[in-house]
Design a protein around this motif. Structure first.
Motif, PDB file in Angstrom:
ATOM      1  N   LEU A 272       3.303  -4.589  -7.294  1.00 51.54           N
ATOM      2  CA  LEU A 272       1.754  -3.854  -7.105  1.00 51.54           C
ATOM      3  C   LEU A 272       1.923  -2.724  -6.165  1.00 51.54           C
ATOM      4  CD1 LEU A 272      -0.984  -3.350  -7.695  1.00 51.54           C
ATOM      5  CD2 LEU A 272      -1.693  -5.253  -5.922  1.00 51.54           C
TER       6      LEU A 272
ATOM      7  N   ARG B 251       0.901  -1.200  -0.064  1.00 52.69           N
ATOM      8  CA  ARG B 251      -0.072   0.080   0.037  1.00 52.69           C
ATOM      9  C   ARG B 251       0.934   1.153   0.070  1.00 52.69           C
ATOM     10  NH1 ARG B 251      -4.949  -1.204   4.009  1.00 52.69           N
ATOM     11  NH2 ARG B 251      -4.758  -3.235   3.392  1.00 52.69           N
TER      12      ARG B 251
ATOM     13  N   ASP C 264      -6.081  -9.139  -7.744  1.00 56.74           N
ATOM     14  CA  ASP C 264      -4.995  -8.639  -8.221  1.00 56.74           C
ATOM     15  C   ASP C 264      -3.892  -9.781  -8.446  1.00 56.74           C
ATOM     16  OD1 ASP C 264      -5.511  -5.947  -7.406  1.00 56.74           O
ATOM     17  OD2 ASP C 264      -4.805  -6.303  -5.257  1.00 56.74           O
TER      18      ASP C 264
ATOM     19  N   GLN D 246      -7.810  -8.019  -3.496  1.00 53.92           N
ATOM     20  CA  GLN D 246      -6.587  -8.476  -3.338  1.00 53.92           C
ATOM     21  C   GLN D 246      -6.496  -9.903  -4.214  1.00 53.92           C
ATOM     22  OE1 GLN D 246      -4.335  -8.132   0.109  1.00 53.92           O
ATOM     23  NE2 GLN D 246      -2.809  -9.936  -0.334  1.00 53.92           N
TER      24      GLN D 246
HETATM   25  N1  TRP Z   1      -2.877  -6.081   1.138  1.00 53.92           N
HETATM   26  C1  TRP Z   1      -1.353  -5.902   1.104  1.00 53.92           C
HETATM   27  C2  TRP Z   1      -0.722  -4.826   1.988  1.00 53.92           C
HETATM   28  O1  TRP Z   1      -1.527  -4.339   2.870  1.00 53.92           O
HETATM   29  C3  TRP Z   1      -1.108  -5.083  -0.458  1.00 53.92           C
HETATM   30  C4  TRP Z   1      -1.667  -5.971  -1.456  1.00 53.92           C
HETATM   31  C5  TRP Z   1      -2.701  -5.646  -2.563  1.00 53.92           C
HETATM   32  C6  TRP Z   1      -1.107  -7.084  -1.910  1.00 53.92           C
HETATM   33  N2  TRP Z   1      -2.869  -6.538  -3.240  1.00 53.92           N
HETATM   34  C7  TRP Z   1      -1.926  -7.499  -2.932  1.00 53.92           C
HETATM   35  C8  TRP Z   1       0.053  -7.933  -1.711  1.00 53.92           C
HETATM   36  C9  TRP Z   1      -1.609  -8.841  -3.708  1.00 53.92           C
HETATM   37  C10 TRP Z   1       0.360  -8.962  -2.240  1.00 53.92           C
HETATM   38  C11 TRP Z   1      -0.474  -9.577  -3.379  1.00 53.92           C
HETATM   39  O2  TRP Z   1       0.397  -4.721   2.139  1.00 53.92           O
END
Ligand code: TRP
Length: 361
Positions: free
Chosen positions: A70, A41, A167, A164
């Motif tokens: 990402l 993030r 993603d 996520q």
């Molecule tokens: N949720 C993760 C964090 O807070 C960030 C994130 C978003 C992420 N999408 C993802 C990490 C996909 C790994 C894969 O750090």
């Protein structure tokens, strides 16, 4: 990152363990190049906790795998939508930190979440496959929500685990370097993938993503607290100046003052940092023995740590300052990486819409 996507071999679709180590993956015989999908993030400048908890590991991975990194700006907006300009700025700051730390945008794609709107389409379709009951049992989400105030608890934040999953599965990521707290998120992505493969899949199938465990030393805050965090103000940032590092090291305290007075190494914050930053391990052992016997004082210890941290951060800080002079170059890197990942997610979305959509358009 290569531009064409290789078909996922059967063994990566079916029941693989959720946790793997780098050694295990490197020993795999298949010629299939695993796809790393990981992210952060953009919540502020990165600190040494991020470096040793994630970046250090990513630097090794970029040489072996098809990597996608990402910047999860939508997840930052989910609980801070009142200041999009701050998040926009932080996207640039994170990119500068990544580049300065040595991540190579030629080897892995840097991409911005809101730049790939197909991920949002995919999220909405995935949401139809997750029961509310299961969703509300997510322990990581639950404990995050407990710590938030009501205005931050948006619908978007509640749903971020599903976003996520999009993603990860959108660009067909199958290895997610992450800590144990991310396990419920990866379990969810695996469940969605399995459910889709069972119910809708034809030739196109989703992989079963796995968590890639790193050998990550956990770095405590400069106050000795469990977690290094910007809100607590106990970080050492990758962009900190020499003076700030000096000040932060000088102000470090041990959580157990009495132990410190009696010359105990264990639980001493400065030693926890030295364990990570001091390269000459044998010398460090000698310093510890000497400290226990009262031969070395706090000031000397802190001087030693200051030297080590400064030596580590100085080249990162200098590279960062150079890069910050040409922000259009930084912007280009994000545009390039985002468009490459977007092309992949478009392919996935087309397949999913073909199976799940009920009207073409
Ligand atoms: N949720 C993760 C964090 O807070 C960030 C994130 C978003 C992420 N999408 C993802 C990490 C996909 C790994 C894969 O750090």
């Amino acid at each position: 990152m290569t531009d064409t996507l290789q078909q996922i071999p059967k063994e990566n679709v079916q029941s693989s363990n959720i946790l793997v180590t780098l050694d295990q993956v490197l020993q795999e015989k298949s010629t299939y190049k695993r796809r790393i999908l990981t992210g952060m993030r953009p919540s502020g400048p990165l600190h040494v906790g991020h470096y040793f908890g994630a970046l250090d590991n990513w630097l090794k991975l970029q040489d072996h795998f098809d990597c996608m990194f990402l910047i999860a700006d939508l997840h930052a907006l989910a609980d801070h939508s009142e200041h999009p300009e701050v998040i926009r700025q932080n996207v640039i700051e994170v990119t500068l930190d990544w580049l300065a730390a040595g991540l190579d945008p030629q080897k892995g794609a840097f991409f911005v979440q809101t730049g790939v709107s197909e991920l949002e389409n995919l999220t909405v379709l995935f949401e139809t496959m997750v029961s509310l009951k299961r969703h509300q049992l997510n322990p990581t989400l639950k404990s995050e929500l407990e710590r938030m105030n009501d205005s931050q608890k948006t619908v978007s934040f509640h749903n971020y685990p599903i976003s996520q999953a999009a993603d990860i599965l959108g660009p067909l990521g199958d290895l997610v370097p992450a800590g144990a707290d991310q396990q419920p998120m990866i379990e969810l992505a695996r469940d969605i993938a399995a459910r889709y493969n069972k119910q809708y899949a034809g030739d196109f199938v989703f992989p079963q993503p796995q968590i890639l465990l790193g050998s990550v030393p956990r770095l405590v805050g400069t106050d000795g607290g469990e977690k290094m965090s910007k809100t607590i103000g106990n970080t050492i940032n990758l962009s900190d100046s020499t003076e700030i590092i000096r000040k932060k090291v000088n102000e470090m305290i041990s959580p157990v003052k009495k132990l410190q007075e009696s010359g105990r190494v264990e639980g001493h914050v400065v030693f926890m940092y030295l364990d990570i930053f001091h390269k000459d391990k044998q010398e460090l052992e000698e310093v510890k023995r000497s400290y226990e016997k009262g031969g070395i004082g706090e000031k000397m210890l802190k001087d030693m740590l200051f030297q080590d941290v400064e030596e580590f951060i100085a080249p990162i800080r200098e590279r960062r300052a150079q890069l910050a002079k040409d922000l259009s170059y930084v912007q280009d890197i994000l545009v390039d990486g985002t468009s490459r990942v977007k092309a992949r997610v478009q392919g996935t979305l087309m397949e999913v819409r073909f199976r799940m959509g009920t009207f073409m358009g």
